[in-house]
Structure formats: structure tokens, C-alpha cells
Design an enzyme around this catalytic site. Structure first.
Site, PDB file in Angstrom:
ATOM      1  N   LYS A 125       0.836  -1.195   0.000  1.00  0.00           N
ATOM      2  CA  LYS A 125       0.000   0.000   0.000  1.00  0.00           C
ATOM      3  C   LYS A 125       0.875   1.251   0.000  1.00  0.00           C
ATOM      4  CE  LYS A 125      -3.760  -1.839   2.914  1.00  0.00           C
ATOM      5  NZ  LYS A 125      -4.925  -1.610   2.050  1.00  0.00           N
TER       6      LYS A 125
ATOM      7  N   ARG B 244     -10.399 -11.398   2.506  1.00  0.00           N
ATOM      8  CA  ARG B 244     -11.338 -12.432   2.057  1.00  0.00           C
ATOM      9  C   ARG B 244     -10.702 -13.815   2.091  1.00  0.00           C
ATOM     10  NH1 ARG B 244     -12.199  -9.349  -3.393  1.00  0.00           N
ATOM     11  NH2 ARG B 244     -11.719  -7.716  -1.866  1.00  0.00           N
TER      12      ARG B 244
END
Length: 473
Positions: free
Chosen positions: A250, A324
Site C-alpha cells: 500500500k 477475504r
């Protein structure tokens, strides 16, 4: 943090002086001014008080001391726009014990009382020399379930405190300790599968995401169970204690709030506390995959194909879509127990924030009756939620062809929906499945909600659970 501000005044406190705090709409102000003691009406006039939204006025006695207070709710539009308005009065009230007066009833009274409690939350663990501040206390208003509201406030405070704690003090081990402390407090059972034992236990995705972290921050699956009778409810919370993005690193601007990426785990622990404290008649299970998505030579890679607990293969197209993955293994494990209801809560996608902003908690549910029960409960307890669709035509977006599933579909469309569709593939076996894609953060101060960690969806679920865990409609 001193927990006493999160409870109503004790009987001993209420035995002493208790001052009235009158809550008024703007429309009711004239009637109040016509019946109040003349000095109070004159004081209100001198201070320009007419029941304006959020305005607190402390009223003097004949000797100039504090006798009472009045708080304005404004008009209907003001009340619709600002939740927990009365919470703003707590900081301005003189220290002492107060009782509510006025026309509040039902859900409005519950909101006012809960907001007053939540206004006592402080996160001052790192403030040098911080001491619990004396605060105004409230007598439990007649007509509210005081014990339940205190349990809700304590559950929300737990969620906030876990999220507010920085990642250096809230890694997978500390999240495990928080779950164990909660279990000890309510007689629950906890089992934890650590590090390399995850592979032997067939939890390969949790291991793959967390294996790049240091040994002190090794991945684990936390499994808390409580209750012996009633419907079975399994709560699954994303516990990514810090998310660097992995090898798809990120940028700094996106990494700054990643201590809150365990907000789903914090939310289900807070909800579990509410349920246990109120003696809910159910069999509760809480599953938390606790990891740190770190960068090292052991990190999983873009292009890897991983196999989940239920045998499905997943092509990794972005290591920053790790939440997820860990949820997939936990959901598959939870589904094996065939619970009546399984709920996942996760700070999962930026797409959800683009769709509904930070204040609404989007949720997914196939069953219309259950979805409406959640939405109605959210409205009743002032925990705003918004139903989103498991939109079947988007299924091909998560099916790359080279593997069963794609963890990060290209194109950038419908990111929250495709993530929900991905997770639903691992929930088969549960009687009903609900997924919450929450933000878990209050970006600026608001009544009863200081800037920082925030519970979302948990109070709505707590209120709706009696309608959710029974026979599917």
C-alpha cells in the site's frame, strides 16, 4: 480506562442529590417556559435558549448554585440528521447525578440513555498522566432496560478500544488475549490454532497470509464458544491486525489507518460480549483469523494459486485482497458446524466506503425477511445499515478460469459485491448467511462517537438476532 462512566448511577449515588435534566424540542419550549420557575424562564431568555438542537443550558437556583439543566433537541429535521444528540450534554453538565425529564419515550428514550453512556468512552492509554475524569452520571430512566443498555455500551467500548489500540500493541497475540479475557469473564471456551499448526488443521489460507510476519506476530485461528442451548450462531470477524498490502504494498496514505483492519474481529467480540452479558439463549461461536499481512521473503505472491480449506483454488491477483482469504478458511470451518446463522464482519473493501460513506454499514443477505429484520433493528437502535445485493450476474468476475476463484477481479467495478460473492462460496452449510462490509472508524467527533474506532452493525445484529436465527423464511 475507567468503566464507571459507561454505567448508570448506582443506588447509592441516586440516594443523594439528583438534579433534573429536561429535554425539549423547539416546539415544546414555550410550554416549558410557561410552567418553569420564573428564574429559569428568565435565565433561558437572557441566554437566548429556545430549545435549539444540541444546546445545553444549566439553570441556577435562588442562591446562584446549580439546580437543573435543560437541553434542546431542535426540530424533527435536526433529530433526523444527528444521532445521539443528548450525548453532547454530558461533557457540559456539572459533575453529579442527573435524571431525564421531558417527552422522550420508547426508542428515543433508549437512544438518549445509551448515548449518554457512550459519551463516557475515553481512550487515554497513551496520554501521560491521564486520570479518569469525574463525569456527570445519569439515573437509569424509567422505561429502559438498564442492564441491556449497559451491556451494549460495554460491548461497543470493547470494540472501540481494540480498534483504537495501535498495531504494535494489538497484534494477533494481543487479539487472542482479548478473546481469552472475554471468555474468562463469561465462562466461554477458547481454542487457538497457531502458526504452522494451521496447515495441519487444514487452514491453509490463514497460514499463507500470515506467514510473512515475525514469530511474535504469527497467524492464528481463535475459536470461542459459549452457550449450551438455543439456535446456533457463528460470528466470523476479520482479524488483520495490520495490513501493509503485502507484496502489493500500500502507499503510505492508505496504510495510515491499517491498525483498524481488525475491526471485524473487534466488532464480533463486542457483539459477543453483548450477547453473553445479557444471557442470550443461543449457542454462540466466534471465529477470528488473526494475522498480520507483512512483507518478507515468506510472503505469498501475486500469481500464486492457493487452495482453501474447502478445496477451492484461488488465484492471487493482489496480495492486498487478503481479508477475504483468511475469512474464507474461517467461514468454511464455521459452515462445517451447520449453524442456524453465520455472520461475517470485516473492514473489507474501499468500494463499500465509496458506495455508502463511513457512517453506513452495508450488509448482504439472501433472505428478504431476515434482511428487513436487520434494517428495522438498525433504525430502531440508531445503528444505520444498508442492504446490498448478492448480484448473481457478477459471479463471472470472481471466476478467472485458471483457478476456481480470483481474489481481486480486474476492472474496479462492484468491489464490495464481488467480495461478498467470493465469501458466500465458503458459507455453504449455514442455515443463513449475512455479511457486513464495515468501516470501523469514526472520521471526526460526533455525539457519543469520538474520532477513532467505531462499532458498526453490531447493535443492529444484537437487536435483530431473535428474528434471524430461527427457521428460514
Amino acid at each position: 480506562m475507567d468503566q464507571s462512566p459507561l454505567t448508570f448511577a448506582t443506588a447509592d449515588e441516586a440516594a443523594g442529590p439528583v438534579r433534573p435534566l429536561t429535554v425539549l424540542t423547539a416546539a415544546a419550549f414555550e410550554d416549558w417556559a410557561g410552567t418553569a420557575p420564573a428564574r429559569h424562564a428568565a435565565w433561558a431568555a437572557a441566554n437566548g435558549f429556545t430549545g435549539q438542537a444540541g444546546r445545553l443550558l444549566v439553570l441556577p437556583d435562588a442562591d446562584g448554585g446549580v439546580e437543573a439543566a435543560v437541553f434542546g433537541l431542535g426540530g424533527a429535521e435536526d433529530r433526523a440528521r444527528k444521532r445521539f444528540m443528548l450525548a453532547g450534554a454530558r461533557a457540559g453538565l456539572p459533575v453529579g447525578v442527573w435524571r431525564l425529564e421531558g417527552a422522550l419515550a420508547g426508542e428515543d428514550l433508549d437512544e438518549a440513555a445509551l448515548g449518554f453512556l457512550l459519551a463516557g468512552y475515553r481512550f487515554d492509554r497513551y496520554a501521560a498522566g491521564a486520570k479518569p475524569a469525574a463525569m456527570a452520571r445519569l439515573v437509569a430512566p424509567e422505561g429502559v432496560d438498564a442492564a441491556t443498555l449497559e451491556a451494549v455500551a460495554a460491548g461497543e467500548a470493547l470494540t472501540r478500544r481494540l480498534i483504537d489500540t495501535p498495531a504494535n500493541d494489538m497484534g494477533p497475540a494481543e487479539l487472542e488475549h482479548a478473546a481469552r479475557d472475554l471468555a474468562d469473564a463469561f465462562g466461554a471456551r477458547v481454542e487457538v490454532t497457531h502458526a504452522d499448526d494451521l496447515q495441519a488443521a487444514n487452514l491453509p489460507l490463514i497460514h499463507a497470509v500470515g506467514r510473512a510476519a515475525t514469530a511474535a506476530r504469527a497467524p492464528r485461528l481463535i475459536d470461542l464458544q459459549w452457550g449450551e442451548a438455543g439456535p446456533s450462531v457463528t460470528l466470523v470477524g476479520k482479524g488483520v491486525c495490520f495490513d501493509t498490502g503485502g507484496l502489493n504494498l500500500k502507499p503510505g496514505s492508505s496504510m495510515g489507518l491499517m491498525k483498524k483492519d481488525m475491526g471485524g474481529a473487534a466488532a464480533v467480540l463486542g457483539l459477543a460480549r453483548m450477547l453473553m452479558a445479557t444471557g442470550a439463549k443461543l449457542r454462540l461461536r466466534v471465529l477470528i483469523p488473526a494475522v498480520e499481512n507483512a512483507v518478507s521473503g515468506a510472503a505469498f505472491r501475486p500469481g500464486d494459486i492457493l487452495r482453501a480449506r474447502n478445496g477451492k483454488t484461488i488465484e492471487i491477483n493482489n496480495t492486498d485482497a487478503e481479508g477475504r482469504l483468511v475469512l474464507a478458511d474461517a467461514l468454511a470451518l464455521g459452515a462445517e458446524g451447520t449453524p442456524d446463522l453465520m455472520v461475517s464482519m470485516a473492514t473489507l473493501t474501499g468500494a463499500a466506503r465509496v458506495a455508502v460513506g463511513p457512517d453506513l454499514a452495508p450488509f448482504y443477505c439472501d433472505d428478504d425477511a431476515r434482511a428487513e429484520a436487520i434494517a428495522a433493528a438498525g433504525r430502531a437502535v440508531r445503528d444505520p445499515v444498508w442492504r446490498m445485493p448478492f448480484h448473481a450476474p457478477y459471479k463471472p468476475l470472481i471466476e478467472p478460469g485458471i483457478a476456481d476463484l480470483d481474489n481481486a477481479p480486474k476492472g474496479g467495478f462492484a468491489g464490495s459485491i464481488t467480495a461478498a460473492l467470493f465469501l458466500r462460496r465458503f458459507a455453504a452449510g449455514a442455515g443463513a448467511y449475512v455479511h457486513f462490509d464495515i468501516y470501523g472508524w469514526q472520521p471526526s467527533d460526533a455525539p457519543a462517537r469520538p474520532k477513532g474506532g467505531a462499532g458498526q452493525g453490531a447493535r443492529a445484529l444484537f437487536a435483530a438476532l431473535p428474528h434471524l436465527a430461527g427457521t428460514p423464511s
